[in-house]
Design a protein around this motif. Structure first.
Motif, PDB file in Angstrom:
ATOM      1  N   LEU A 199       8.636   7.073  -9.629  1.00 25.28           N
ATOM      2  CA  LEU A 199       8.991   6.754 -10.572  1.00 25.28           C
ATOM      3  C   LEU A 199       7.945   5.417 -10.547  1.00 25.28           C
ATOM      4  O   LEU A 199       8.032   5.001 -12.177  1.00 25.28           O
ATOM      5  CB  LEU A 199      10.355   5.303  -9.902  1.00 25.28           C
ATOM      6  N   MET A 200       7.216   5.147  -9.932  1.00 26.63           N
ATOM      7  CA  MET A 200       5.970   4.329 -10.258  1.00 26.63           C
ATOM      8  C   MET A 200       5.173   5.319 -11.323  1.00 26.63           C
ATOM      9  O   MET A 200       3.471   4.611 -11.868  1.00 26.63           O
ATOM     10  CB  MET A 200       5.578   3.676  -9.001  1.00 26.63           C
ATOM     11  N   GLY A 201       4.744   6.466 -10.350  1.00 24.29           N
ATOM     12  CA  GLY A 201       4.160   7.008 -12.050  1.00 24.29           C
ATOM     13  C   GLY A 201       2.685   7.241 -10.983  1.00 24.29           C
ATOM     14  O   GLY A 201       2.008   7.847 -11.811  1.00 24.29           O
ATOM     15  N   LEU A 202       2.577   7.240  -9.475  1.00 23.73           N
ATOM     16  CA  LEU A 202       1.907   7.600  -8.789  1.00 23.73           C
ATOM     17  C   LEU A 202       1.510   9.172  -8.149  1.00 23.73           C
ATOM     18  O   LEU A 202       2.691  10.026  -7.964  1.00 23.73           O
ATOM     19  CB  LEU A 202       1.843   6.829  -7.355  1.00 23.73           C
ATOM     20  N   PRO A 203       0.578   9.276  -7.929  1.00 28.21           N
ATOM     21  CA  PRO A 203       0.103  11.027  -7.375  1.00 28.21           C
ATOM     22  C   PRO A 203       1.008  11.217  -6.151  1.00 28.21           C
ATOM     23  O   PRO A 203       1.289   9.892  -5.649  1.00 28.21           O
ATOM     24  CB  PRO A 203      -1.389  11.048  -7.354  1.00 28.21           C
ATOM     25  N   ALA A 204       1.333  12.507  -5.357  1.00 29.81           N
ATOM     26  CA  ALA A 204       1.929  12.620  -4.583  1.00 29.81           C
ATOM     27  C   ALA A 204       1.132  12.378  -3.648  1.00 29.81           C
ATOM     28  O   ALA A 204       0.281  12.520  -3.689  1.00 29.81           O
ATOM     29  CB  ALA A 204       2.458  13.704  -4.845  1.00 29.81           C
ATOM     30  N   HIS A 205       1.803  11.710  -2.687  1.00 23.63           N
ATOM     31  CA  HIS A 205       1.845  10.995  -1.536  1.00 23.63           C
ATOM     32  C   HIS A 205       0.351  10.236  -1.036  1.00 23.63           C
ATOM     33  O   HIS A 205       0.175   9.958  -0.421  1.00 23.63           O
ATOM     34  CB  HIS A 205       0.989  11.982  -0.697  1.00 23.63           C
ATOM     35  N   TRP A 206       0.816   9.200  -2.647  1.00 21.82           N
ATOM     36  CA  TRP A 206      -0.733   8.494  -2.993  1.00 21.82           C
ATOM     37  C   TRP A 206      -0.605   7.128  -1.437  1.00 21.82           C
ATOM     38  O   TRP A 206      -1.323   6.578  -0.823  1.00 21.82           O
ATOM     39  CB  TRP A 206      -0.225   7.638  -4.030  1.00 21.82           C
ATOM     40  N   VAL A 207       0.735   7.016  -1.570  1.00 26.11           N
ATOM     41  CA  VAL A 207       1.202   6.011  -0.309  1.00 26.11           C
ATOM     42  C   VAL A 207       2.481   6.555   0.978  1.00 26.11           C
ATOM     43  O   VAL A 207       2.311   6.232   2.117  1.00 26.11           O
ATOM     44  CB  VAL A 207       2.253   4.784  -1.115  1.00 26.11           C
ATOM     45  N   THR A 208       2.563   7.834   1.003  1.00 24.89           N
ATOM     46  CA  THR A 208       3.623   8.603   1.546  1.00 24.89           C
ATOM     47  C   THR A 208       2.583   9.360   1.988  1.00 24.89           C
ATOM     48  O   THR A 208       3.705   9.924   2.977  1.00 24.89           O
ATOM     49  CB  THR A 208       5.058   8.660   0.666  1.00 24.89           C
ATOM     50  N   ASP A 209       1.898   9.694   2.349  1.00 25.48           N
ATOM     51  CA  ASP A 209       0.809  10.759   3.048  1.00 25.48           C
ATOM     52  C   ASP A 209       1.589  10.473   4.546  1.00 25.48           C
ATOM     53  O   ASP A 209       0.693   9.645   4.994  1.00 25.48           O
ATOM     54  CB  ASP A 209      -0.686  10.336   2.688  1.00 25.48           C
ATOM     55  N   PRO A 210       1.562  11.507   5.321  1.00 30.02           N
ATOM     56  CA  PRO A 210       2.504  11.395   6.529  1.00 30.02           C
ATOM     57  C   PRO A 210       0.886  11.141   7.316  1.00 30.02           C
ATOM     58  O   PRO A 210       1.301  10.806   8.669  1.00 30.02           O
ATOM     59  CB  PRO A 210       2.777  12.681   6.482  1.00 30.02           C
ATOM     60  N   THR A 211      -0.247  11.427   6.661  1.00 27.41           N
ATOM     61  CA  THR A 211      -1.806  10.795   7.650  1.00 27.41           C
ATOM     62  C   THR A 211      -1.344   9.353   8.023  1.00 27.41           C
ATOM     63  O   THR A 211      -2.152   8.753   8.560  1.00 27.41           O
ATOM     64  CB  THR A 211      -2.548  11.406   7.378  1.00 27.41           C
ATOM     65  N   LEU A 212      -0.805   8.402   6.898  1.00 26.80           N
ATOM     66  CA  LEU A 212      -1.026   7.955   7.361  1.00 26.80           C
ATOM     67  C   LEU A 212      -0.277   6.584   8.243  1.00 26.80           C
ATOM     68  O   LEU A 212      -0.252   5.918   8.555  1.00 26.80           O
ATOM     69  CB  LEU A 212      -0.981   6.631   5.881  1.00 26.80           C
ATOM     70  N   ASP A 213       1.423   7.145   8.259  1.00 25.99           N
ATOM     71  CA  ASP A 213       1.733   6.824   9.606  1.00 25.99           C
ATOM     72  C   ASP A 213       2.547   5.862   9.503  1.00 25.99           C
ATOM     73  O   ASP A 213       2.497   4.642  10.212  1.00 25.99           O
ATOM     74  CB  ASP A 213       1.278   6.847  11.477  1.00 25.99           C
ATOM     75  N   LEU A 214       2.750   5.442   8.453  1.00 27.12           N
ATOM     76  CA  LEU A 214       3.489   4.107   7.909  1.00 27.12           C
ATOM     77  C   LEU A 214       4.989   4.195   8.184  1.00 27.12           C
ATOM     78  O   LEU A 214       5.723   5.305   7.742  1.00 27.12           O
ATOM     79  CB  LEU A 214       3.305   3.769   6.069  1.00 27.12           C
ATOM     80  N   PRO A 215       5.719   3.370   8.510  1.00 30.48           N
ATOM     81  CA  PRO A 215       7.107   3.227   8.947  1.00 30.48           C
ATOM     82  C   PRO A 215       7.726   3.024   7.091  1.00 30.48           C
ATOM     83  O   PRO A 215       6.734   2.603   6.017  1.00 30.48           O
ATOM     84  CB  PRO A 215       7.620   1.999   9.411  1.00 30.48           C
ATOM     85  N   ARG A 216       8.769   3.674   6.970  1.00 28.59           N
ATOM     86  CA  ARG A 216       9.685   3.983   6.173  1.00 28.59           C
ATOM     87  C   ARG A 216       9.781   2.133   5.640  1.00 28.59           C
ATOM     88  O   ARG A 216       9.185   2.127   4.041  1.00 28.59           O
ATOM     89  CB  ARG A 216      11.432   4.456   6.026  1.00 28.59           C
ATOM     90  N   THR A 217       9.920   1.290   5.764  1.00 29.15           N
ATOM     91  CA  THR A 217      10.017  -0.433   5.018  1.00 29.15           C
ATOM     92  C   THR A 217       8.570  -0.864   5.046  1.00 29.15           C
ATOM     93  O   THR A 217       8.325  -1.288   3.988  1.00 29.15           O
ATOM     94  CB  THR A 217      10.595  -0.619   6.463  1.00 29.15           C
ATOM     95  N   GLY A 218       7.311  -0.274   5.655  1.00 30.43           N
ATOM     96  CA  GLY A 218       6.521  -0.852   5.291  1.00 30.43           C
ATOM     97  C   GLY A 218       5.670   0.120   4.411  1.00 30.43           C
ATOM     98  O   GLY A 218       5.380  -0.230   3.234  1.00 30.43           O
ATOM     99  N   THR A 219       6.137   1.343   3.908  1.00 29.03           N
ATOM    100  CA  THR A 219       5.826   2.131   3.229  1.00 29.03           C
ATOM    101  C   THR A 219       6.630   1.501   1.526  1.00 29.03           C
ATOM    102  O   THR A 219       6.086   1.131   0.480  1.00 29.03           O
ATOM    103  CB  THR A 219       6.553   3.577   2.968  1.00 29.03           C
ATOM    104  N   LEU A 220       7.868   1.042   1.640  1.00 27.92           N
ATOM    105  CA  LEU A 220       8.425   0.423   0.856  1.00 27.92           C
ATOM    106  C   LEU A 220       8.054  -0.774  -0.211  1.00 27.92           C
ATOM    107  O   LEU A 220       7.388  -1.573  -0.519  1.00 27.92           O
ATOM    108  CB  LEU A 220       9.979   0.590   0.747  1.00 27.92           C
TER     109      LEU A 220
END
Length: 55
Positions: A10-31
């Motif tokens: 929705l924000m128009g960011l590239p795929a996996h910009w923040v949701t990259d699995p290698t970042l190992d962020l929890p769902r709440t942290g990503t949001l």
């Protein structure tokens, strides 16, 4: 339940910009990161409008 990849899209960011699995962020942290981020298209429009007023 809100899905971080959907918010990223929705924000128009590239795929996996923040949701990259290698970042190992929890769902709440990503949001949280996405919620505090800037939508690039909105920022570009704001800058264009602000700069055009001063020319």
């Amino acid at each position: 339940m809100l899905a971080p990849p959907f918010v990223e899209w929705l924000m128009g960011l590239p795929a996996h910009w923040v949701t990259d699995p290698t970042l190992d962020l929890p769902r709440t942290g990503t949001l949280r990161i996405l919620g505090n981020g800037v939508v690039p298209a909105q920022a570009a429009t704001a800058l264009r409008l602000l700069l055009c007023r001063h020319r």
